[in-house]
Design a protein around this motif. Structure first.
Motif, PDB file in Angstrom:
ATOM      1  N   UNK A  82     -26.768 -10.542   2.567  1.00  0.00           N
ATOM      2  CA  UNK A  82     -25.376 -10.524   2.128  1.00  0.00           C
ATOM      3  C   UNK A  82     -25.255 -10.024   0.695  1.00  0.00           C
ATOM      4  N   UNK A  83     -24.032  -9.680   0.300  1.00  0.00           N
ATOM      5  CA  UNK A  83     -23.796  -9.188  -1.057  1.00  0.00           C
ATOM      6  C   UNK A  83     -24.146 -10.282  -2.069  1.00  0.00           C
ATOM      7  N   UNK A  84     -24.784  -9.889  -3.155  1.00  0.00           N
ATOM      8  CA  UNK A  84     -25.262 -10.880  -4.129  1.00  0.00           C
ATOM      9  C   UNK A  84     -24.256 -11.170  -5.223  1.00  0.00           C
ATOM     10  N   UNK A  85     -23.288 -10.280  -5.448  1.00  0.00           N
ATOM     11  CA  UNK A  85     -22.393 -10.466  -6.590  1.00  0.00           C
ATOM     12  C   UNK A  85     -21.022 -11.024  -6.207  1.00  0.00           C
ATOM     13  N   UNK A  86     -20.630 -10.957  -4.941  1.00  0.00           N
ATOM     14  CA  UNK A  86     -19.335 -11.503  -4.525  1.00  0.00           C
ATOM     15  C   UNK A  86     -19.449 -12.002  -3.086  1.00  0.00           C
ATOM     16  N   UNK A  87     -18.619 -12.991  -2.757  1.00  0.00           N
ATOM     17  CA  UNK A  87     -18.702 -13.662  -1.458  1.00  0.00           C
ATOM     18  C   UNK A  87     -17.754 -13.060  -0.429  1.00  0.00           C
ATOM     19  N   UNK A  88     -16.605 -12.562  -0.871  1.00  0.00           N
ATOM     20  CA  UNK A  88     -15.575 -12.120   0.079  1.00  0.00           C
ATOM     21  C   UNK A  88     -15.921 -10.757   0.672  1.00  0.00           C
ATOM     22  N   UNK A  89     -15.377 -10.504   1.823  1.00  0.00           N
ATOM     23  CA  UNK A  89     -15.533  -9.206   2.476  1.00  0.00           C
ATOM     24  C   UNK A  89     -14.477  -8.232   1.952  1.00  0.00           C
ATOM     25  N   UNK A  90     -14.870  -6.966   1.851  1.00  0.00           N
ATOM     26  CA  UNK A  90     -13.906  -5.942   1.471  1.00  0.00           C
ATOM     27  C   UNK A  90     -13.236  -5.444   2.756  1.00  0.00           C
ATOM     28  N   UNK A  91     -11.933  -5.533   2.783  1.00  0.00           N
ATOM     29  CA  UNK A  91     -11.201  -5.152   3.988  1.00  0.00           C
ATOM     30  C   UNK A  91     -11.331  -3.658   4.268  1.00  0.00           C
ATOM     31  N   UNK A  92     -11.433  -3.274   5.524  1.00  0.00           N
ATOM     32  CA  UNK A  92     -11.484  -1.849   5.881  1.00  0.00           C
ATOM     33  C   UNK A  92     -10.207  -1.139   5.446  1.00  0.00           C
ATOM     34  N   UNK A  93     -10.301   0.165   5.263  1.00  0.00           N
ATOM     35  CA  UNK A  93      -9.150   0.961   4.871  1.00  0.00           C
ATOM     36  C   UNK A  93      -9.038   2.177   5.788  1.00  0.00           C
ATOM     37  N   UNK A  94      -7.876   2.834   5.725  1.00  0.00           N
ATOM     38  CA  UNK A  94      -7.673   4.058   6.497  1.00  0.00           C
ATOM     39  C   UNK A  94      -7.160   5.151   5.563  1.00  0.00           C
ATOM     40  N   UNK A  95      -7.880   6.262   5.547  1.00  0.00           N
ATOM     41  CA  UNK A  95      -7.493   7.408   4.728  1.00  0.00           C
ATOM     42  C   UNK A  95      -6.794   8.430   5.612  1.00  0.00           C
ATOM     43  N   UNK A  96      -5.632   8.878   5.151  1.00  0.00           N
ATOM     44  CA  UNK A  96      -4.848   9.843   5.918  1.00  0.00           C
ATOM     45  C   UNK A  96      -4.545  11.062   5.056  1.00  0.00           C
ATOM     46  N   UNK A  97      -3.920  12.036   5.657  1.00  0.00           N
ATOM     47  CA  UNK A  97      -3.571  13.246   4.910  1.00  0.00           C
ATOM     48  C   UNK A  97      -2.547  12.963   3.823  1.00  0.00           C
ATOM     49  N   UNK A  98      -1.763  11.899   3.997  1.00  0.00           N
ATOM     50  CA  UNK A  98      -0.767  11.523   2.991  1.00  0.00           C
ATOM     51  C   UNK A  98      -1.337  10.565   1.945  1.00  0.00           C
ATOM     52  N   UNK A  99      -2.368   9.860   2.301  1.00  0.00           N
ATOM     53  CA  UNK A  99      -2.946   8.868   1.387  1.00  0.00           C
ATOM     54  C   UNK A  99      -4.470   8.889   1.549  1.00  0.00           C
ATOM     55  N   UNK A 100      -5.121   9.818   0.866  1.00  0.00           N
ATOM     56  CA  UNK A 100      -6.572   9.928   1.012  1.00  0.00           C
ATOM     57  C   UNK A 100      -7.321   9.525  -0.260  1.00  0.00           C
ATOM     58  N   UNK A 101      -6.654   8.657  -1.080  1.00  0.00           N
ATOM     59  CA  UNK A 101      -7.305   8.041  -2.244  1.00  0.00           C
ATOM     60  C   UNK A 101      -6.758   6.624  -2.384  1.00  0.00           C
ATOM     61  N   UNK A 102      -7.650   5.632  -2.196  1.00  0.00           N
ATOM     62  CA  UNK A 102      -7.222   4.231  -2.185  1.00  0.00           C
ATOM     63  C   UNK A 102      -8.068   3.438  -3.182  1.00  0.00           C
ATOM     64  N   UNK A 103      -7.412   2.555  -3.924  1.00  0.00           N
ATOM     65  CA  UNK A 103      -8.095   1.700  -4.903  1.00  0.00           C
ATOM     66  C   UNK A 103      -8.620   0.439  -4.225  1.00  0.00           C
ATOM     67  N   UNK A 104      -9.876   0.091  -4.540  1.00  0.00           N
ATOM     68  CA  UNK A 104     -10.509  -1.118  -3.999  1.00  0.00           C
ATOM     69  C   UNK A 104     -10.759  -2.088  -5.147  1.00  0.00           C
ATOM     70  N   UNK A 105     -10.253  -3.315  -5.031  1.00  0.00           N
ATOM     71  CA  UNK A 105     -10.463  -4.339  -6.058  1.00  0.00           C
ATOM     72  C   UNK A 105     -11.576  -5.284  -5.622  1.00  0.00           C
ATOM     73  N   UNK A 106     -12.445  -5.626  -6.559  1.00  0.00           N
ATOM     74  CA  UNK A 106     -13.516  -6.580  -6.268  1.00  0.00           C
ATOM     75  C   UNK A 106     -13.578  -7.606  -7.397  1.00  0.00           C
ATOM     76  N   UNK A 107     -13.877  -8.846  -7.037  1.00  0.00           N
ATOM     77  CA  UNK A 107     -14.025  -9.935  -8.010  1.00  0.00           C
ATOM     78  C   UNK A 107     -15.433 -10.491  -7.913  1.00  0.00           C
TER      79      UNK A 107
END
Length: 426
Positions: A82-107
């Protein structure tokens, strides 16, 4: 002067060869089309390296170079689950022709090191840079302390090459300096610079390194390149001084000549194999890095033995040793600080050669300090020719009335006594 000429011919040849490697990106390139040529898009991260502290929140962007023709679903996993620096899962994302750059936040919840890999099923998109490296530190203090150790050892080790050159220049003599140590010191940093320059400047070698160790950082930074080139320059001055200043009867040992001939012969054979595509450039530069490791482990031994044989450290500047032992200590402290700050002791175990080289330097320096301040503390007078020093100590002597065995002047076997002709007083 013949040996000096031969070594500089090798140095010039090697410099030209390195320029050829860096200037021609087509050398040893794969015959198969690259991944970028076989795909029309690429999934990447910005930034590719994220550094943060525990309990902090940071972000990175996942994006496609070009808008996709159809939606692309992306999920995230850690390279070492498992990931060593954070416990939560990063939710999947969907990239489309209108939105093909998405910011991912991690704690981050604890210090450590993770590589987050982006997973998707579109074979028309390259995944070469579809990852983010995350490093989480304990606190800002440890990061600043690590930076202090790092720049400290860089400047101190760089400065340590000059005291011996200054000492030789002032004395106009290299008596007391081991020639075999000097040539190992000089060529060792040529090997080191070949490795650093090749891996830092050559895109071809960087691609070969990435193929061998995917999603890894290039282990050479600009300060490594500058340090190696500066060291090669300063030690070349020491090497030249061995030929232009007073040297007594000292010569290069046969084993030293054979060692250098073997190293360069193997290097030439390997480069021929590169041109015939038997090995690649990465293998060639790593050969010189391994030789450098061996040289650093052995290079001080000739000077230790030379001091022991003479029962003196005269001509061997102690300031170089103080700077070297300080730089070596700073280097090891930086590695320990980084490992503790990121709770990532694999970085220490994975770079044992660097830690071992710092430790070897410190151990040898302790031997030199013991020789200088304890074993031979009364034998560190400046070296000069025996006859002149003896005459200066005893300017008025009469060979007919002095016993060589009982003389307070301590003449050695090479001293020649000349009967002074009595002066006539008018």
């Amino acid at each position: 002067m013949d040996m000096l000429t031969n070594y500089f011919v090798k140095f010039i040849w090697l410099s030209l060869l390195t320029i050829v490697i860096l200037a021609d990106p087509s050398i040893n390139d794969d015959e198969n089309p690259s991944e970028e040529q076989s795909t029309n898009n690429s999934l990447e991260s910005d930034p590719i390296d994220v550094q943060m502290l525990a309990d902090e929140t940071a972000f990175f962007h996942v994006y496609l170079i070009n808008p996709p023709e159809k939606p692309v679903n992306v999920s995230f996993i850690c390279e070492h689950s498992p990931c060593s620096t954070f416990d939560h899962q990063i939710n999947p994302i969907q990239l489309t022709s209108d939105n093909y750059r998405i910011q991912i936040n991690i704690t981050a919840v604890r210090p450590g090191h993770d590589v987050i890999i982006f997973k998707f099923n579109d074979t028309t998109i390259s995944d070469k840079f579809a990852f983010t490296r995350v490093r989480v530190g304990r606190g800002q203090f440890w990061a600043i302390l690590s930076l202090f150790w790092g720049w400290g050892y860089f400047f101190i080790w760089s400065l340590s090459f000059w005291p011996q050159n200054v000492t030789n220049y002032r004395r106009k003599s290299v008596i007391g300096l081991s020639f075999d140590y000097t040539i190992l010191h000089f060529t060792g940093f040529i090997y080191y610079s070949i490795f650093n320059c090749g891996l830092y400047f050559s895109s071809v070698i960087q691609e070969q390194y990435e193929a061998k160790i995917p999603r890894s950082e290039i282990p050479v930074e600009l300060n490594d390149v500058v340090y190696g080139l500066h060291a090669a320059f300063t030690t070349s001055i020491t090497f030249i001084q061995c030929f232009i200043y007073e040297k007594g009867n000292q010569r290069f040992a046969l084993i030293s000549k054979l060692y250098q001939a073997t190293v360069w012969t193997i290097g030439i054979i390997l480069i021929i194999l590169v041109w015939f595509n038997v090995i690649n450039w990465l293998t060639w530069i790593y050969y010189f890095s391994y030789v450098k490791l061996m040289v650093t482990s052995l290079k001080y031994m000739p000077q230790v033995y030379f001091n022991f044989r003479r029962k003196s450290t005269a001509g061997w500047t102690i300031w170089m040793i103080w700077l070297d032992i300080t730089g070596g200590s700073f280097s090891m402290l930086q590695m320990l600080t980084i490992a503790y700050n990121y709770d990532d002791w694999r970085t220490l175990l994975g770079n044992l050669p660097k830690f071992g080289l710092g430790l070897a330097s410190v151990l040898y320096d302790l031997i030199f300090l013991f020789q200088h301040y304890i074993l031979y503390r009364n034998s560190t007078t400046e070296l000069s020719s025996p006859s002149s020093s003896s005459i200066e100590k005893c300017p008025s002597i009469k060979a007919s009335t002095i016993s060589l065995q009982n003389s307070p002047c301590n003449f050695d076997s090479t001293t020649i006594l000349v009967q002074a002709k009595p002066s006539s007083n008018k």
